[in-house]
Scaffold this active site. Structure first.
Site, PDB file in Angstrom:
ATOM      1  N   GLY A 193       2.116   2.267  -8.855  1.00 26.31           N
ATOM      2  CA  GLY A 193       1.054   2.072  -7.873  1.00 26.31           C
ATOM      3  C   GLY A 193      -0.227   1.584  -8.508  1.00 26.31           C
ATOM      4  O   GLY A 193      -1.314   1.854  -7.997  1.00 26.31           O
ATOM      5  N   ASP A 216       4.215  -1.919  -8.384  1.00 26.99           N
ATOM      6  CA  ASP A 216       3.589  -1.679  -7.084  1.00 26.99           C
ATOM      7  C   ASP A 216       4.317  -2.515  -6.037  1.00 26.99           C
ATOM      8  O   ASP A 216       5.178  -3.336  -6.369  1.00 26.99           O
ATOM      9  CB  ASP A 216       2.099  -2.037  -7.123  1.00 26.99           C
ATOM     10  CG  ASP A 216       1.269  -1.174  -6.160  1.00 26.99           C
ATOM     11  OD1 ASP A 216       1.812  -0.803  -5.099  1.00 26.99           O
ATOM     12  OD2 ASP A 216       0.104  -0.876  -6.470  1.00 26.99           O
ATOM     13  N   ASP A 236       9.273  -0.186  -5.197  1.00 29.50           N
ATOM     14  CA  ASP A 236       8.900   0.923  -4.317  1.00 29.50           C
ATOM     15  C   ASP A 236       9.178   2.221  -5.053  1.00 29.50           C
ATOM     16  O   ASP A 236      10.326   2.510  -5.408  1.00 29.50           O
ATOM     17  CB  ASP A 236       9.715   0.853  -3.027  1.00 29.50           C
ATOM     18  CG  ASP A 236       9.280   1.888  -1.996  1.00 29.50           C
ATOM     19  OD1 ASP A 236       8.717   2.928  -2.394  1.00 29.50           O
ATOM     20  OD2 ASP A 236       9.519   1.666  -0.801  1.00 29.50           O
ATOM     21  N   MET A 237       8.146   3.014  -5.290  1.00 27.01           N
ATOM     22  CA  MET A 237       8.297   4.241  -6.080  1.00 27.01           C
ATOM     23  C   MET A 237       9.214   5.254  -5.421  1.00 27.01           C
ATOM     24  O   MET A 237       9.691   6.184  -6.083  1.00 27.01           O
ATOM     25  CB  MET A 237       6.924   4.868  -6.350  1.00 27.01           C
ATOM     26  CG  MET A 237       6.177   5.304  -5.105  1.00 27.01           C
ATOM     27  SD  MET A 237       4.490   5.839  -5.507  1.00 27.01           S
ATOM     28  CE  MET A 237       3.835   6.124  -3.862  1.00 27.01           C
ATOM     29  N   LYS A 250      -1.951   7.426 -11.297  1.00 25.69           N
ATOM     30  CA  LYS A 250      -3.389   7.657 -11.113  1.00 25.69           C
ATOM     31  C   LYS A 250      -3.726   7.660  -9.629  1.00 25.69           C
ATOM     32  O   LYS A 250      -3.562   6.666  -8.933  1.00 25.69           O
ATOM     33  CB  LYS A 250      -4.227   6.589 -11.819  1.00 25.69           C
ATOM     34  CG  LYS A 250      -5.734   6.863 -11.714  1.00 25.69           C
ATOM     35  CD  LYS A 250      -6.570   5.675 -12.123  1.00 25.69           C
ATOM     36  CE  LYS A 250      -6.662   4.635 -11.037  1.00 25.69           C
ATOM     37  NZ  LYS A 250      -7.510   5.041  -9.882  1.00 25.69           N
ATOM     38  N   HIS A 254      -1.975  12.497  -4.640  1.00 21.66           N
ATOM     39  CA  HIS A 254      -2.815  13.155  -3.627  1.00 21.66           C
ATOM     40  C   HIS A 254      -2.733  12.463  -2.266  1.00 21.66           C
ATOM     41  O   HIS A 254      -3.237  12.984  -1.275  1.00 21.66           O
ATOM     42  CB  HIS A 254      -4.269  13.296  -4.096  1.00 21.66           C
ATOM     43  CG  HIS A 254      -5.047  12.015  -4.172  1.00 21.66           C
ATOM     44  ND1 HIS A 254      -6.389  11.990  -4.486  1.00 21.66           N
ATOM     45  CD2 HIS A 254      -4.684  10.713  -3.984  1.00 21.66           C
ATOM     46  CE1 HIS A 254      -6.825  10.741  -4.475  1.00 21.66           C
ATOM     47  NE2 HIS A 254      -5.810   9.952  -4.169  1.00 21.66           N
TER      48      HIS A 254
END
EC number: 2.1.1.-
Length: 358
Positions: A193, A216, A236-237, A250, A254
């Protein structure tokens, strides 16, 4: 139990002042956004010395009829600590320098992003969201997710990307100077990302023998080009993370629920070789605390991550986490033989280094 009737006048005054500070706090950020859009910090710097109001009014592109109001704007910004005033002249403080266009560590984009109408409106919808089935207050306010909205609005997307890049500049400076040990001995790193690669570029430059890859979504890396030990790949993670002996996340986790974070971390674990590696997480860290706290416990170290936590709730229904919550995620992702270290990096942002063996 003490009641309003039994409270002293001094106590009531303190309560009222506290309430007023909280209620009208956004006036300061709105005034700061105004100063950034008008170019006040840059005008003062270009002037080369403190400016009086007449000089400042002449330098700004404002309606002449509004010139008498500039001193009121500057007055509140001086109180906020962004400018200093002496002998009717204004100068930049160290805090104000972060809003200069040519400052490599400026956070202008963040100010404009946070006060963008699209990001303010969901806060007003917070109460409504608690009573409906929408995934986030942002969805309640706009009828679509934050990510879908940003993708459909080129101006906001540009502002968001610039804000993330500015944030990465600040983090990168700290990581490659004070935390070099985290990357020493590594052969490969994937920045999941990582967008335009601001952070990965800094790491690749500081460690020329470390192969860095930014992974990303296709639209995020379509116009990016690698160089030397830096490469960009679309991915795509939630499906696959490219193989490496270290994975960097990073301000990614969240944005997501615990369940989604476990999915992401599992993909990171799968990407790391059998002989082990590390996941490097840069994110906010909430203080471990009980159900209550002292009435006078209002410090920036506590309030900043809590504000960020609320922002994650409002925008994407994500969350910030304390140490226990992070450990729960690692265990849930199958990091059985692991150890982690948490170190403050910048303000309430921490570096969480998870070393493990598959």
């Amino acid at each position: 139990m003490e009641t309003v009737e039994s409270s002293s006048s001094a106590e009531l005054l303190r309560a009222q002042m506290h309430f007023s500070t909280q209620l009208f706090g956004f006036h300061y950020t709105a005034a700061l956004k105004c100063a950034v859009k008008l170019g006040i910090p840059d005008a003062i710097k270009q002037h080369g010395k403190p400016m009086n109001l007449s000089e400042l009014n002449s330098a700004l592109s404002i309606n002449p009829s509004k010139a008498p109001c500039i001193h009121r704007l500057m007055r509140i910004l001086v109180t906020a600590g962004y400018f200093a005033q002496e002998n009717e002249c204004f100068s930049l403080t160290s805090a104000g320098r972060h809003f200069l266009k040519d400052d490599p560590l400026n956070i202008r984009a963040l100010v404009l992003l946070e006060l963008h109408p699209a990001l303010v409106k969901p806060w007003i919808a917070l109460g409504e969201w608690f009573q409906n089935d929408d995934v986030s207050p942002f969805a309640t306010a706009h009828g679509k997710s934050f990510w879908d909205y940003v993708t459909s609005d080129p101006e906001l997307r540009k502002l968001f990307d610039e804000s993330m890049a500015d944030d990465s500049q600040l983090i990168a400076k700290a990581l490659v100077t004070e935390f070099r040990y985290v990357f020493e001995g590594l052969k490969s790193l994937v920045d999941v990302g990582g967008g335009s690669g601001t952070l990965a570029r800094a790491i690749a430059k500081a460690f020329p023998n470390l192969k860095c890859t930014v992974c990303d979504l296709p639209d995020a890396v379509a116009n990016e080009h690698g160089d030397g030990n830096l490469d960009f790949v679309a991915g795509d993670m939630f499906e696959r993370v490219p193989s490496a002996d270290s994975i960097l996340l990073k301000h990614i986790l969240h944005d997501w629920s615990d369940e989604k974070c476990v999915e992401i971390l599992k993909k990171c674990r799968e990407a790391i070789p059998k002989n082990g590696g590390k996941v490097i997480i840069v994110d906010k860290l909430l203080k471990n605390r009980g159900h209550g706290h002292a009435e006078n416990e209002h410090d920036e170290a506590t309030e900043s991550p809590l504000s960020c936590d609320m922002e994650m709730l409002v925008l994407v229904n994500g969350k910030e986490r304390d140490e226990k919550e992070w450990a729960k995620l690692f265990s849930g992702a199958g990091f059985n033989d692991y150890k982690y270290n948490i170190t403050p990096v910048l303000g309430s942002t921490s570096l969480i280094e998870v070393n493990f063996y598959n």
